[in-house]
Design an enzyme around this catalytic site. Sequence first.
Site, PDB file in Angstrom:
ATOM      1  N   HIS A 182       0.841  -1.205   0.000  1.00  0.00           N
ATOM      2  CA  HIS A 182       0.000   0.000   0.000  1.00  0.00           C
ATOM      3  C   HIS A 182       0.876   1.255   0.000  1.00  0.00           C
ATOM      4  CE1 HIS A 182      -2.834  -2.899   2.123  1.00  0.00           C
ATOM      5  NE2 HIS A 182      -3.583  -2.469   1.137  1.00  0.00           N
ATOM      6  N   GLY A 213      -1.990  -2.155  -7.651  1.00  0.00           N
ATOM      7  CA  GLY A 213      -0.815  -3.026  -7.562  1.00  0.00           C
ATOM      8  C   GLY A 213      -0.926  -4.221  -8.488  1.00  0.00           C
ATOM      9  N   LYS A 243       0.283  -7.100  -7.844  1.00  0.00           N
ATOM     10  CA  LYS A 243       0.091  -8.358  -7.117  1.00  0.00           C
ATOM     11  C   LYS A 243      -1.284  -8.913  -7.474  1.00  0.00           C
ATOM     12  CE  LYS A 243      -1.621  -8.925  -3.302  1.00  0.00           C
ATOM     13  NZ  LYS A 243      -2.388  -9.616  -2.267  1.00  0.00           N
TER      14      LYS A 243
HETATM   15  P1  AMP Z   1      -6.084  -4.099  -0.902  1.00  0.00           P
HETATM   16  O1  AMP Z   1      -6.116  -3.203   0.293  1.00  0.00           O
HETATM   17  O2  AMP Z   1      -5.530  -5.461  -0.624  1.00  0.00           O
HETATM   18  O3  AMP Z   1      -7.384  -4.103  -1.663  1.00  0.00           O
HETATM   19  O4  AMP Z   1      -5.023  -3.458  -1.901  1.00  0.00           O
HETATM   20  C1  AMP Z   1      -5.109  -2.103  -2.299  1.00  0.00           C
HETATM   21  C2  AMP Z   1      -4.166  -1.886  -3.453  1.00  0.00           C
HETATM   22  O5  AMP Z   1      -2.844  -2.229  -3.064  1.00  0.00           O
HETATM   23  C3  AMP Z   1      -4.503  -2.755  -4.674  1.00  0.00           C
HETATM   24  O6  AMP Z   1      -4.302  -1.995  -5.854  1.00  0.00           O
HETATM   25  C4  AMP Z   1      -3.497  -3.871  -4.575  1.00  0.00           C
HETATM   26  O7  AMP Z   1      -3.164  -4.450  -5.816  1.00  0.00           O
HETATM   27  C5  AMP Z   1      -2.302  -3.131  -4.006  1.00  0.00           C
HETATM   28  N1  AMP Z   1      -1.392  -4.075  -3.363  1.00  0.00           N
HETATM   29  C6  AMP Z   1      -1.711  -4.993  -2.407  1.00  0.00           C
HETATM   30  N2  AMP Z   1      -0.612  -5.724  -2.077  1.00  0.00           N
HETATM   31  C7  AMP Z   1       0.394  -5.267  -2.854  1.00  0.00           C
HETATM   32  C8  AMP Z   1       1.775  -5.609  -3.003  1.00  0.00           C
HETATM   33  N3  AMP Z   1       2.340  -6.573  -2.279  1.00  0.00           N
HETATM   34  N4  AMP Z   1       2.514  -4.935  -3.908  1.00  0.00           N
HETATM   35  C9  AMP Z   1       1.952  -3.945  -4.660  1.00  0.00           C
HETATM   36  N5  AMP Z   1       0.668  -3.573  -4.560  1.00  0.00           N
HETATM   37  C10 AMP Z   1      -0.101  -4.220  -3.685  1.00  0.00           C
END
Ligand code: AMP
Length: 280
Positions: free
Chosen positions: A37, A147, A149
């Site tokens: 994040h 991201g 991922k």
């Molecule tokens: P989330 O809170 O898991 O929905 O993630 C929010 C954003 O952070 C999304 O765009 C994810 O793809 C990105 N994200 C989560 N984990 C990672 C990571 N390890 N590396 C890069 N981006 C990430």
Amino acid sequence: METITGISEIKEKLKAVRRQGNTVGFVPTMGYFHHGHEALIKKAREENDIVVISIYVNPTQFGPKEDFQSYPKDMQRDSEIASDLGVDYLFTPDTNEVYPDNYLTYVEVEKMSQVLCGKNRPAHFKGVATIVLKLLNIVQPNKAYFGLKDYQQFRIIEKMLDDLNLDIQLVAIPTVRDNDGIAASSRNAYLSYDEREQATCLFQALSEAREAFERGTESAADLIAVIQQIIDKRPLVQLEYIHVIDKQNLDPLDKVLKDKTLIALAAQVGKARLIDNIEI
Ligand code: AMP
């Protein structure tokens, strides 16, 4: 940093921000921040006058047996991290306002939503596309940060923006990993010590597959076998899928197309469903 919950309130604030000629960068999240994040937020901070992030655990993207209720949360810590990283507005909408009782409209990016993670999570990407489009309509950013991922999610959102003619620039951020190679994820909090140790095999296996390709292995089935062999040695890791795909449209490939190929996998490790991928 200002924290805002009301939809009309943030719309008004950002209308004024745009009227003054500022560019707006937006990072949607479900919170429980980690280095992944932070990488998105830092990039948004570098590239825009005003940075907006949202924290919202979106119920419509969770299946009935998934972890919506137990999804990790720490608003206090997230808020401090966001403020330290120079975020201007933290948007924390309320479900009663996001999905009121008479809510009826959903967005579906066909085909791409039904493969890979969509097979076992049939309504997941419909929920993701719907909340992302709603948030983009509320914030109306110049750029939005996602991201890699969540590679399938990124491509689905990219397709939605293209198909629905939205003029928002998507910025893709490479996967951020912890020191042991595991892709940073809020769900890693569910892992026990032993589960975490065994989960390192996911990225190791993907890296071995890429090395096998570099040594001349081009067949998808052979690369999948390399990965499977490594993961099969870790009994706490239950593989859900491994696919070799065209990284643009997510179609399966029999053979690697150089610079156009992604290997993506998902596995259940204890209570955590983990995903990872590698570009080839
Ligand atoms: P989330 O809170 O898991 O929905 O993630 C929010 C954003 O952070 C999304 O765009 C994810 O793809 C990105 N994200 C989560 N984990 C990672 C990571 N390890 N590396 C890069 N981006 C990430």
